[in-house]
Design a protein around this motif. Structure first.
Motif, PDB file in Angstrom:
ATOM      1  N   HIS A  86       0.854  -1.197   0.000  1.00  0.00           N
ATOM      2  CA  HIS A  86       0.000   0.000   0.000  1.00  0.00           C
ATOM      3  C   HIS A  86       0.884   1.240   0.000  1.00  0.00           C
ATOM      4  N   HIS A  88       0.881   4.475   1.210  1.00  0.00           N
ATOM      5  CA  HIS A  88       0.105   5.170   2.232  1.00  0.00           C
ATOM      6  C   HIS A  88       0.047   6.680   1.978  1.00  0.00           C
ATOM      7  N   TRP A 129       4.751   7.191   2.806  1.00  0.00           N
ATOM      8  CA  TRP A 129       5.509   5.953   2.972  1.00  0.00           C
ATOM      9  C   TRP A 129       4.730   4.819   2.351  1.00  0.00           C
ATOM     10  N   HIS A 131       3.880   0.486   2.671  1.00  0.00           N
ATOM     11  CA  HIS A 131       3.971  -0.641   3.609  1.00  0.00           C
ATOM     12  C   HIS A 131       3.116  -1.799   3.124  1.00  0.00           C
ATOM     13  N   HIS A 133       0.220  -4.437   3.194  1.00  0.00           N
ATOM     14  CA  HIS A 133      -1.145  -4.298   3.716  1.00  0.00           C
ATOM     15  C   HIS A 133      -1.790  -5.665   3.719  1.00  0.00           C
ATOM     16  N   HIS A 477      -7.340   6.363   9.549  1.00  0.00           N
ATOM     17  CA  HIS A 477      -6.756   6.620   8.222  1.00  0.00           C
ATOM     18  C   HIS A 477      -7.784   6.338   7.133  1.00  0.00           C
ATOM     19  N   HIS A 479      -8.086   5.772   3.010  1.00  0.00           N
ATOM     20  CA  HIS A 479      -7.367   5.535   1.760  1.00  0.00           C
ATOM     21  C   HIS A 479      -7.930   6.421   0.649  1.00  0.00           C
ATOM     22  N   LEU A 534     -10.743   2.041   1.856  1.00  0.00           N
ATOM     23  CA  LEU A 534     -10.796   1.578   3.233  1.00  0.00           C
ATOM     24  C   LEU A 534     -10.586   2.751   4.186  1.00  0.00           C
ATOM     25  N   HIS A 536      -9.835   3.037   8.295  1.00  0.00           N
ATOM     26  CA  HIS A 536      -9.577   2.131   9.421  1.00  0.00           C
ATOM     27  C   HIS A 536      -8.672   2.748  10.457  1.00  0.00           C
ATOM     28  N   HIS A 538      -5.287   2.739  12.272  1.00  0.00           N
ATOM     29  CA  HIS A 538      -3.969   2.285  11.807  1.00  0.00           C
ATOM     30  C   HIS A 538      -3.182   1.526  12.879  1.00  0.00           C
TER      31      HIS A 538
HETATM   32 CU1  C2O Z   1      -1.126   2.842   6.000  1.00  0.00          CU
HETATM   33 CU2  C2O Z   1      -4.711   0.953   5.258  1.00  0.00          CU
HETATM   34  O1  C2O Z   1      -2.909   1.882   5.636  1.00  0.00           O
END
Ligand code: C2O
Length: 573
Positions: A86, A88, A129, A131, A133, A477, A479, A534, A536, A538
């Protein structure tokens, strides 16, 4: 005469050439990278773990681009776990297929398979960044994504001499996937981490760690930019540098009105760009981070990670002596006042266009819960207090990921039965959210529900924390979007009085809001990016328990307001 005119021609073509050169410079670039996800032996805290890494690096590679550039990243999975990546905070306009959350915008990349993420970063500058997922792989699969201004553009602040990304992480002296699997099996909380890290290193205060402590070099008088990212799995962190003030200039890849502080607080997912000036006696100073633990009676890792800010002209410590750098004073673990003062200091640099006429006024409760185990259940699988299992929810729905399709695929292809569109606009019952919540309201309903938004609708979400089971700060967070944070406060949100606190002039633009413990926050955004997105907490442990939902944003009119077709190599389930 002849000579003169040929000089003129030469000068003229030189002028044309330099114009062309300048134009070429401003043309957006495409950056290609290969990310090989693999198992790599990593030694930390005196032991070696086989960590999942990208290209054998922990943290993973730093990607640097300019605003407007395109990234093409081929992810090759050579690990034994499913994985997705992902990006971010990247808006992913029309490219939801490249967003990355497993079973939301794609099925996972299976071991031995690959998938190429293609997307353009437009209108965002600063630090983001990337990461994993998928499960808890992001414990070691993450790295910085730095977005410089377009070529020829400059920062809206003094040009720093050096720039250093500082990724804060969390390390288990175990396999993090085993940690989450065990927590899921028992229903209790997962084991806490054994260390925090700065750029992958725990630092001097942990066993077997001092030789690799990260050094951040400075020269007297320089002003440098530090790009701080909280990539920890489950912990908000305070961050401080001994004897040096920080001037915050950006967060989540948006510039902010500069302000000065001694301490930062970042929830997982958040980034903060700060300027520091080397105006102290040439020496070595600790950069340190440790937990902001807002919940009561929840175990947490209370250790401190350090790096060293080292003046190049600092005298070498005399042989045989071990003079420690100065440690900054960090706030107490439960210092909510300092966390709040910091989080509420953010402003946009100038007046912004906040959506005012609201089409969708939503109210989401977020928090933990507990499921009571049926009387016949195996006690080993009910290890939360009083024979229960921990869970979490938004509006009393505990989010369950599909397993046979991604939500986006199901939406795009019209596959029925994968999700329903009845995620509620408000919780099913009103109660005193931050008070002593009746036990009858502790158990949420599992479901795969999305909330549909028309293209272009103006959305307000009041995010209300609950004190079901335990209240705590949640980094929420979203998306695919940046949102304005209009206000936040403690207790229950009051629509009659709290609207007066809304900042409609220069609220900060972010992708992750640090929801105050036993409190609320109000965010607004325009649903101008079609796809499934999404939202959610974090803290990975909370996603595992279901603290998530998704928005389904419909296409608008014409190609430019519609989701692109899926890439040919999109992994299928
Ligand atoms: Cu950094 Cu759904 O995430």
């Amino acid at each position: 005469m002849e000579a003169m005119s040929s000089i003129a021609t030469l000068l003229h073509s030189f002028f044309l050439l330099s114009c062309l050169f300048f134009l070429a410079n401003a043309i957006p670039k495409t950056h290609h990278h290969d990310f090989v996800v693999q198992s790599t032996p990593v030694k930390r805290l005196c032991n070696t773990q086989n960590a999942i890494t990208v290209n054998g690096q922990y943290p993973g590679p730093t990607l640097e681009i300019n605003n407007g550039d395109t990234l093409v990243v081929k992810v090759i999975n050579r690990a034994r776990y499913n994985v997705t990546i992902h990006w971010h905070g990247v808006r992913q306009m029309r490219t939801a297929w490249a967003d990355g959350p497993e079973f939301v915008t794609q099925c996972p990349i299976r071991p031995g398979e690959s998938y190429t993420y293609r997307f353009t970063v437009q209108g965002q500058e600063g630090t983001l960044w990337w990461h994993a997922h998928s499960s808890w792989l992001r414990a070691t699969v993450y790295g910085a994504l730095i977005i410089h201004p377009r070529e020829g553009d400059s920062y809206p602040f003094q040009k720093p001499k050096r720039e250093t990304p500082l990724l804060l992480g969390e390390w288990w002296d175990a396999n993090p996937i085993d940690v989450v699997r065990e927590a899921t099996r028992t229903g209790g909380g997962p084991n806490i981490s054994d260390a925090y890290t700065i750029n992958g290193q725990p630092g001097d205060l942990y066993n077997c760690s001092s030789k690799e402590t990260v050094i951040v070099p400075v020269d007297s008088g320089e002003t440098n930019l530090l790009r701080v990212v909280n990539s920890a799995l489950n912990q908000q962190l305070f961050f401080s540098i001994a004897n040096h003030k920080m001037t915050v200039v950006g967060a989540d890849a948006s510039y902010v009105k500069p302000f000065t502080t001694n301490t930062l607080m970042l929830g997982p997912g958040q980034t903060t760009d700060v300027l520091i000036t080397a105006d102290q006696t040439p020496s070595r100073y600790y950069i340190a981070a440790r937990a902001y633990a807002s919940a009561q009676n929840v175990p947490f890792d209370n250790t401190t990670t350090t790096a060293i800010l080292e003046y190049k002209s600092a005298p070498c410590p005399a042989k045989g002596t071990s003079i420690r750098p100065v440690l900054p004073s960090l706030p107490a673990f439960n210092d909510t006042a300092t966390a709040t003062k910091f989080s509420t200091s953010f402003r946009s640099p100038r007046k912004v266009e906040v959506p005012t006429t609201i089409d969708e006024s939503l109210f989401f409760t977020v928090g933990l819960g507990v499921n009571t185990c049926p009387s016949g259940a195996n006690a080993n699988t009910c290890q939360a207090p009083n024979r229960t299992r921990f869970t979490a929810s938004m509006n009393n729905v505990s989010f369950v990921l599909p397993s046979n399709f991604s939500l986006l695929q199901a939406h795009h292809q019209g596959v029925p039965g994968v999700f329903t569109t009845d995620f509620p606009a408000a919780p099913p019952v009103k109660f005193d959210y931050t008070g002593n919540v009746s036990r009858s309201l502790w158990q949420p309903i599992p479901g795969t529900k999305v909330y549909k938004l028309k293209y272009g609708s103006k959305v307000q979400v009041v995010i209300q924390g609950t004190s079901i089971s335990t209240a705590e700060n949640h980094p929420i967070h979203l998306h695919g979007y940046d949102f304005y944070i209009l206000a936040e406060g403690f207790g229950n949100y009051n629509p009659k009085t709290d609207t007066s606190k809304f900042n409609l002039v220069d609220p900060p633009l972010r992708n992750t809001v640090s929801l105050p413990v036993k409190g609320w926050a109000v965010i607004r955004f325009v649903a101008d990016n079609p796809g499934v997105w999404l939202m959610h907490c974090h803290l990975d442990v909370h996603i595992t328990w279901g603290l998530a939902m998704a928005f389904l944003v419909e296409n608008g009119v014409g190609e430019l307001e519609s989701l692109e077709p899926p890439p040919a190599d999109l992994p299928v389930c």
